[in-house]
Design a protein around this motif. Sequence first.
Motif, mmCIF file in Angstrom:
data_model
loop_
_atom_site.group_PDB
_atom_site.id
_atom_site.type_symbol
_atom_site.label_atom_id
_atom_site.label_comp_id
_atom_site.label_asym_id
_atom_site.label_seq_id
_atom_site.Cartn_x
_atom_site.Cartn_y
_atom_site.Cartn_z
ATOM 1 N N GLY A 118 0.825 -1.210 0.000
ATOM 2 C CA GLY A 118 0.000 0.000 0.000
ATOM 3 C C GLY A 118 0.852 1.249 0.000
ATOM 4 N N ASN B 6 1.582 3.454 -2.464
ATOM 5 C CA ASN B 6 1.389 4.521 -3.465
ATOM 6 C C ASN B 6 0.982 5.841 -2.827
ATOM 7 O OD1 ASN B 6 -1.026 2.747 -3.153
ATOM 8 N ND2 ASN B 6 -2.026 4.415 -4.252
ATOM 9 N N ARG B 7 0.531 5.806 -1.552
ATOM 10 C CA ARG B 7 0.153 7.072 -0.895
ATOM 11 C C ARG B 7 0.226 6.881 0.624
ATOM 12 N NH1 ARG B 7 -5.888 6.921 0.213
ATOM 13 N NH2 ARG B 7 -6.584 4.965 -0.675
ATOM 14 N N ILE C 198 0.993 6.777 4.596
ATOM 15 C CA ILE C 198 2.121 6.340 5.426
ATOM 16 C C ILE C 198 3.013 5.357 4.663
ATOM 17 C CG2 ILE C 198 2.683 5.008 7.513
ATOM 18 C CD1 ILE C 198 0.088 6.293 8.765
ATOM 19 N N ARG D 133 -1.886 -1.749 -5.233
ATOM 20 C CA ARG D 133 -2.833 -2.632 -5.927
ATOM 21 C C ARG D 133 -3.151 -2.139 -7.327
ATOM 22 N NH1 ARG D 133 -8.499 -1.679 -2.623
ATOM 23 N NH2 ARG D 133 -8.077 0.471 -2.023
ATOM 24 N N ARG E 252 -1.236 3.922 -10.420
ATOM 25 C CA ARG E 252 -0.989 4.705 -9.196
ATOM 26 C C ARG E 252 0.360 4.317 -8.577
ATOM 27 N NH1 ARG E 252 -6.724 3.999 -8.087
ATOM 28 N NH2 ARG E 252 -6.367 2.321 -6.600
ATOM 29 N N ASP F 279 -2.086 -6.707 -4.750
ATOM 30 C CA ASP F 279 -3.336 -6.508 -4.013
ATOM 31 C C ASP F 279 -3.342 -7.547 -2.896
ATOM 32 O OD1 ASP F 279 -5.905 -6.592 -2.989
ATOM 33 O OD2 ASP F 279 -6.864 -6.251 -4.930
ATOM 34 N N VAL F 280 -3.166 -7.100 -1.661
ATOM 35 C CA VAL F 280 -3.002 -8.059 -0.561
ATOM 36 C C VAL F 280 -4.278 -8.862 -0.280
ATOM 37 C CG1 VAL F 280 -1.153 -6.724 0.553
ATOM 38 C CG2 VAL F 280 -3.527 -6.377 1.281
ATOM 39 N N ASN G 243 1.621 -2.545 5.475
ATOM 40 C CA ASN G 243 0.994 -1.240 5.710
ATOM 41 C C ASN G 243 -0.407 -1.148 5.113
ATOM 42 O OD1 ASN G 243 1.123 1.940 5.896
ATOM 43 N ND2 ASN G 243 0.691 1.457 3.748
ATOM 44 N N SER H 168 -0.094 -1.133 12.624
ATOM 45 C CA SER H 168 -1.364 -1.498 13.233
ATOM 46 C C SER H 168 -1.981 -0.281 13.914
ATOM 47 C CB SER H 168 -1.157 -2.654 14.200
ATOM 48 O OG SER H 168 -2.405 -3.202 14.532
ATOM 49 N N TYR I 53 -12.802 -2.088 11.572
ATOM 50 C CA TYR I 53 -11.368 -1.787 11.465
ATOM 51 C C TYR I 53 -10.646 -2.205 12.754
ATOM 52 C CZ TYR I 53 -7.262 1.391 11.178
ATOM 53 O OH TYR I 53 -6.004 1.938 11.174
ATOM 54 N N LYS J 17 -7.551 -4.913 13.332
ATOM 55 C CA LYS J 17 -6.259 -4.614 13.955
ATOM 56 C C LYS J 17 -6.050 -5.459 15.225
ATOM 57 C CE LYS J 17 -4.919 -1.469 10.934
ATOM 58 N NZ LYS J 17 -3.787 -1.693 10.031
ATOM 59 N N GLY K 273 -0.327 6.354 15.558
ATOM 60 C CA GLY K 273 -1.171 7.405 16.139
ATOM 61 C C GLY K 273 -1.951 8.106 15.029
ATOM 62 N N THR L 95 -2.903 10.169 12.262
ATOM 63 C CA THR L 95 -2.012 10.739 11.244
ATOM 64 C C THR L 95 -2.812 11.307 10.078
ATOM 65 O OG1 THR L 95 -0.394 9.061 11.871
ATOM 66 C CG2 THR L 95 -0.019 10.193 9.782
ATOM 67 N N THR M 292 -3.839 11.555 6.837
ATOM 68 C CA THR M 292 -3.804 10.885 5.529
ATOM 69 C C THR M 292 -5.228 10.838 4.978
ATOM 70 O OG1 THR M 292 -4.252 8.706 6.445
ATOM 71 C CG2 THR M 292 -1.934 9.348 6.305
HETATM 72 P P1 NDP Z 1 -4.356 5.582 3.333
HETATM 73 O O1 NDP Z 1 -5.810 5.333 3.174
HETATM 74 O O2 NDP Z 1 -3.813 6.929 3.082
HETATM 75 O O3 NDP Z 1 -3.519 4.535 2.452
HETATM 76 C C1 NDP Z 1 -3.862 3.183 2.443
HETATM 77 C C2 NDP Z 1 -2.999 2.483 1.428
HETATM 78 O O4 NDP Z 1 -3.351 1.084 1.427
HETATM 79 C C3 NDP Z 1 -3.249 2.998 -0.003
HETATM 80 O O5 NDP Z 1 -2.030 2.956 -0.701
HETATM 81 C C4 NDP Z 1 -4.196 1.940 -0.562
HETATM 82 O O6 NDP Z 1 -4.143 1.813 -1.977
HETATM 83 C C5 NDP Z 1 -3.616 0.706 0.093
HETATM 84 N N1 NDP Z 1 -4.501 -0.455 -0.013
HETATM 85 C C6 NDP Z 1 -5.786 -0.541 0.364
HETATM 86 N N2 NDP Z 1 -6.261 -1.762 0.070
HETATM 87 C C7 NDP Z 1 -5.248 -2.450 -0.495
HETATM 88 C C8 NDP Z 1 -5.110 -3.755 -1.011
HETATM 89 N N3 NDP Z 1 -6.136 -4.622 -1.029
HETATM 90 N N4 NDP Z 1 -3.911 -4.147 -1.512
HETATM 91 C C9 NDP Z 1 -2.868 -3.289 -1.516
HETATM 92 N N5 NDP Z 1 -2.937 -2.026 -1.065
HETATM 93 C C10 NDP Z 1 -4.124 -1.624 -0.553
HETATM 94 O O7 NDP Z 1 -4.046 5.109 4.832
HETATM 95 P P2 NDP Z 1 -2.858 5.470 5.852
HETATM 96 O O8 NDP Z 1 -1.626 5.812 5.120
HETATM 97 O O9 NDP Z 1 -3.391 6.394 6.865
HETATM 98 O O10 NDP Z 1 -2.697 4.060 6.572
HETATM 99 C C11 NDP Z 1 -1.524 3.266 6.457
HETATM 100 C C12 NDP Z 1 -1.512 2.273 7.605
HETATM 101 O O11 NDP Z 1 -1.467 2.977 8.853
HETATM 102 C C13 NDP Z 1 -2.753 1.402 7.672
HETATM 103 O O12 NDP Z 1 -2.391 0.100 8.072
HETATM 104 C C14 NDP Z 1 -3.592 2.066 8.745
HETATM 105 O O13 NDP Z 1 -4.482 1.170 9.343
HETATM 106 C C15 NDP Z 1 -2.495 2.496 9.700
HETATM 107 N N6 NDP Z 1 -2.893 3.533 10.644
HETATM 108 C C16 NDP Z 1 -3.220 4.790 10.192
HETATM 109 C C17 NDP Z 1 -3.575 5.761 11.098
HETATM 110 C C18 NDP Z 1 -3.933 7.146 10.697
HETATM 111 O O14 NDP Z 1 -4.304 7.952 11.581
HETATM 112 N N7 NDP Z 1 -3.823 7.516 9.388
HETATM 113 C C19 NDP Z 1 -3.607 5.487 12.555
HETATM 114 C C20 NDP Z 1 -3.245 4.139 12.908
HETATM 115 C C21 NDP Z 1 -2.902 3.221 11.977
HETATM 116 P P3 NDP Z 1 -5.178 2.607 -2.965
HETATM 117 O O15 NDP Z 1 -4.570 3.961 -3.202
HETATM 118 O O16 NDP Z 1 -5.204 1.740 -4.178
HETATM 119 O O17 NDP Z 1 -6.497 2.679 -2.266
#
Ligand code: NDP
Length: 292
Positions: free
Chosen positions: A24, A26-27, A29, A49, A53, A74-75, A101, A152, A209, A213, A242, A244, A246
């Motif tokens: 994950g 491409n955008r 964290i 996935r 992108r 695609d996980v 991630n 997580s 969600y 986790k 924490g 974040t 996004t």
């Molecule tokens: P975003 O929604 O910004 O990014 C999620 C990423 O996961 C995207 O690149 C998305 O791809 C990808 N993704 C989703 N489904 C799949 C899939 N089936 N296969 C491969 N890639 C996939 O989320 P964050 O950056 O905020 O989150 C990153 C991690 O941090 C996650 O595990 C989240 O649970 C965790 N987290 C985040 C927090 C926060 O406050 N933001 C807090 C605590 C944990 P696509 O662009 O194609 O959708």
Amino acid sequence: MDHAKEPSPTRAWWSRDTVAVVTGANRGIGHSVAARLAEHGLTVVLTARDGERGEAAAAPLRDRGLAVVFRRLDVSDPASVAAFAAWLRDTVGGLDILVNNAAVSFNEIDTNSVEHAETVLNTNFYGTKLLTEALLPLFRRSPATSRILNISSQLGLLNKVRNPSLRRLLLDEETLTEGKIEAMVSQFLAQVKDGTWAENGWPKVWTDYAVSKLAVNAYTRVLARRLQSGGERVSVNCFCPGFTRTDMTKGWGKRTAEEVADFGARLALLPPGELPTGTFFKWRTPQLYSKL
Ligand code: NDP
């Protein structure tokens, strides 16, 4: 406690031959962690996935001279996971670091729908597990110790679980198994289907969600024990960044993805002698699961 010191070239156990896979990426964290690891001089397999992108995210990093390869993954799709593992084995030869991630949530900050619970569990928990198990044989188990970092969330900590028998199940380190964790997830999904989930003591915030986790955190503990008892040189830890800013939080949060990536990369690069296993890092603080 600032557990992980800044990685520096003098302390570096890694090189450009060290391979990190980030899902994950491409955008958000994932993208920032991939960039940070590449900036530290590793070879990064940036996965996403979506082909376009993913390539669009990887190209600017490569333009900066960083060793970044893009591969589609695609996980939540077993065929995609199998194809990725075969490609990694045949083309790259293996890996040293896996950052799980990729995740989804379909709720707004203040909503709690479980309409997409199945997708959430399939991606966040089963996807993480599927990929981990597929890549475990490919870790190089170098003297530096291979490592898995599961991104997580504290929403999935035991203190969020209100159902006493569920808490007991998750707290009993000796008897917890992957089968019991999967049974817990199936039970939740069955309750979503029959409409009884709300009265069964699951975490209250972003319930689907949080359950995903909870399962990732529990799986991490069980896997750490399994790997340790088998004498494997692979560590597995969780990291909660924490709140974040996004897309997942619609831009809300206390820190940026780049700040999170600075520390996430430090954790992924901990010197072998300082690398724990089965630990949950709540932002910078390593926690004992039994205290959660
Ligand atoms: P975003 O929604 O910004 O990014 C999620 C990423 O996961 C995207 O690149 C998305 O791809 C990808 N993704 C989703 N489904 C799949 C899939 N089936 N296969 C491969 N890639 C996939 O989320 P964050 O950056 O905020 O989150 C990153 C991690 O941090 C996650 O595990 C989240 O649970 C965790 N987290 C985040 C927090 C926060 O406050 N933001 C807090 C605590 C944990 P696509 O662009 O194609 O959708």
